[in-house]
Design an enzyme around this catalytic site. Structure first.
Site, mmCIF file in Angstrom:
data_model
loop_
_atom_site.group_PDB
_atom_site.id
_atom_site.type_symbol
_atom_site.label_atom_id
_atom_site.label_comp_id
_atom_site.label_asym_id
_atom_site.label_seq_id
_atom_site.Cartn_x
_atom_site.Cartn_y
_atom_site.Cartn_z
ATOM 1 N N ASP A 114 1.090 -1.335 -0.302
ATOM 2 C CA ASP A 114 -0.316 -0.614 -0.348
ATOM 3 C C ASP A 114 0.783 1.483 -0.183
ATOM 4 O O ASP A 114 1.894 0.849 0.206
ATOM 5 C CB ASP A 114 -0.870 -0.143 1.518
ATOM 6 C CG ASP A 114 -0.667 0.410 2.449
ATOM 7 O OD1 ASP A 114 0.815 -0.018 3.107
ATOM 8 O OD2 ASP A 114 -1.502 0.398 3.437
ATOM 9 N N GLY B 49 3.323 -3.545 8.455
ATOM 10 C CA GLY B 49 3.718 -5.411 8.195
ATOM 11 C C GLY B 49 2.350 -5.981 8.469
ATOM 12 O O GLY B 49 2.112 -7.038 8.009
ATOM 13 N N ILE B 50 1.584 -5.311 9.511
ATOM 14 C CA ILE B 50 0.343 -6.307 10.658
ATOM 15 C C ILE B 50 -0.886 -6.640 9.786
ATOM 16 O O ILE B 50 -1.165 -7.674 9.200
ATOM 17 C CB ILE B 50 0.453 -5.549 11.636
ATOM 18 C CG1 ILE B 50 1.557 -5.472 12.715
ATOM 19 C CG2 ILE B 50 -0.672 -6.146 11.863
ATOM 20 C CD1 ILE B 50 1.408 -4.725 13.670
ATOM 21 N N HIS C 158 11.052 -23.555 9.141
ATOM 22 C CA HIS C 158 9.713 -23.991 10.308
ATOM 23 C C HIS C 158 8.894 -24.360 9.255
ATOM 24 O O HIS C 158 7.374 -24.801 9.820
ATOM 25 C CB HIS C 158 9.924 -23.795 11.975
ATOM 26 C CG HIS C 158 11.447 -24.487 12.622
ATOM 27 N ND1 HIS C 158 11.707 -24.123 13.810
ATOM 28 C CD2 HIS C 158 12.548 -24.702 12.069
ATOM 29 C CE1 HIS C 158 13.014 -24.535 14.329
ATOM 30 N NE2 HIS C 158 13.351 -25.387 13.007
ATOM 31 N N CYS D 264 3.304 -2.797 3.907
ATOM 32 C CA CYS D 264 3.157 -2.331 4.004
ATOM 33 C C CYS D 264 3.673 -1.537 5.640
ATOM 34 O O CYS D 264 4.805 -1.648 5.761
ATOM 35 C CB CYS D 264 1.160 -2.208 4.636
ATOM 36 S SG CYS D 264 0.949 -3.423 6.322
ATOM 37 N N GLY D 265 2.934 -0.318 6.023
ATOM 38 C CA GLY D 265 3.054 0.037 7.237
ATOM 39 C C GLY D 265 4.197 -0.314 8.660
ATOM 40 O O GLY D 265 5.482 -0.062 8.153
ATOM 41 N N ARG E 283 9.206 -33.264 11.242
ATOM 42 C CA ARG E 283 8.456 -32.497 11.531
ATOM 43 C C ARG E 283 7.824 -31.632 11.750
ATOM 44 O O ARG E 283 6.036 -31.353 11.664
ATOM 45 C CB ARG E 283 8.961 -32.951 13.403
ATOM 46 C CG ARG E 283 9.710 -31.439 13.509
ATOM 47 C CD ARG E 283 10.746 -31.575 14.792
ATOM 48 N NE ARG E 283 11.373 -30.283 15.192
ATOM 49 C CZ ARG E 283 12.564 -30.167 14.818
ATOM 50 N NH1 ARG E 283 13.254 -30.723 13.596
ATOM 51 N NH2 ARG E 283 12.875 -29.126 15.274
ATOM 52 N N HIS E 284 8.136 -30.558 10.382
ATOM 53 C CA HIS E 284 7.744 -29.396 10.420
ATOM 54 C C HIS E 284 6.723 -29.529 9.714
ATOM 55 O O HIS E 284 5.210 -28.781 9.072
ATOM 56 C CB HIS E 284 9.105 -27.691 10.106
ATOM 57 C CG HIS E 284 9.902 -27.939 11.231
ATOM 58 N ND1 HIS E 284 9.683 -27.453 12.215
ATOM 59 C CD2 HIS E 284 10.933 -28.323 11.296
ATOM 60 C CE1 HIS E 284 10.635 -27.237 13.227
ATOM 61 N NE2 HIS E 284 11.324 -27.657 13.085
#
Ligand code: RB5
Length: 142
Positions: free
Chosen positions: A8, A68-69, A98, A65-66, A132-133
Site C-alpha cells: 500500500d 506489515g501487520i 520451520h 505496508c506501514g 516434523r515441521h
C-alpha cells in the site's frame, strides 16, 4: 524463481527498494502495485499476491505496508497461504525453515532498507526443513 510483490502507500518506498534488489538478484518480478504514494487500502494488494501464489503463477510473494501487520492479517485469511511478518533476519530464516512461509510481510515504518534487504535475501535463499515441521503446517485449519 518468480516473485509477486505488492504494497500500500505505507510500503510504497520500501517496495521500490526491494524491486531494485530483486532485479539485481535476477528474480522474475510481478509487481501488483500500488504505483504511487496515494492512499489506498491494503487488503486488495494482499489478495492479488495471494491469488498469484495459490494459482502457482509465482513461486513466492512479498507484501509491504506501514507495519506489515495489516498485510499479514489479510494474507493469512487465505487457505494455503502462510504469511510471515519478518522485520528482522532470524524471523525470516525460521519462517522458511520451520513454517515454509510462502509470503513475506514487512513494515516500511518499522525497518530500514538495509535490514529489509537482508530479510529478503535470507527469506528467498532459505529452504523449508520439512520433517516434523511438515506435519505441523499440515495441521493448520485454514
Ligand atoms: C496505512 O496508514 C497503514 O495503516 C498500513 O500501511 C498498515 O500499516 C496497516 O497495517
Amino acid at each position: 524463481m518468480k516473485i509477486a510483490i505488492g504494497s500500500d502507500h505505507g510500503g510504497f518506498v520500501l517496495k521500490k527498494q526491494i524491486l531494485d534488489l530483486l532485479d539485481t538478484l535476477q528474480y522474475e518480478i510481478d509487481d501488483v502495485g500500488c504505483y504511487s504514494l496515494d492512499s489506498v487500502d491494503y487488503p486488495g494488494f494482499a489478495e492479488s499476491v495471494c491469488q498469484k501464489v495459490l494459482s502457482k503463477k509465482v513461486d513466492k510473494g512479498i507484501l509491504i505496508c506501514g507495519t506489515g501487520i495489516g498485510m499479514s492479517m489479510a494474507a493469512n485469511k487465505h487457505k494455503g497461504i502462510r504469511a510471515a511478518l519478518c522485520n528482522e533476519q532470524f524471523a525470516a530464516l525460521m519462517s522458511r525453515e520451520h513454517n515454509d512461509a510462502n509470503i513475506l510481510c514487512m513494515g516500511e515504518r518499522v525497518i530500514g532498507a538495509g535490514v529489509a534487504e537482508e530479510v529478503v535475501r535470507t527469506w528467498l535463499e532459505t529452504s523449508f526443513s520439512g520433517g516434523r515441521h511438515l506435519k505441523r503446517i499440515s495441521l493448520f485449519s485454514t
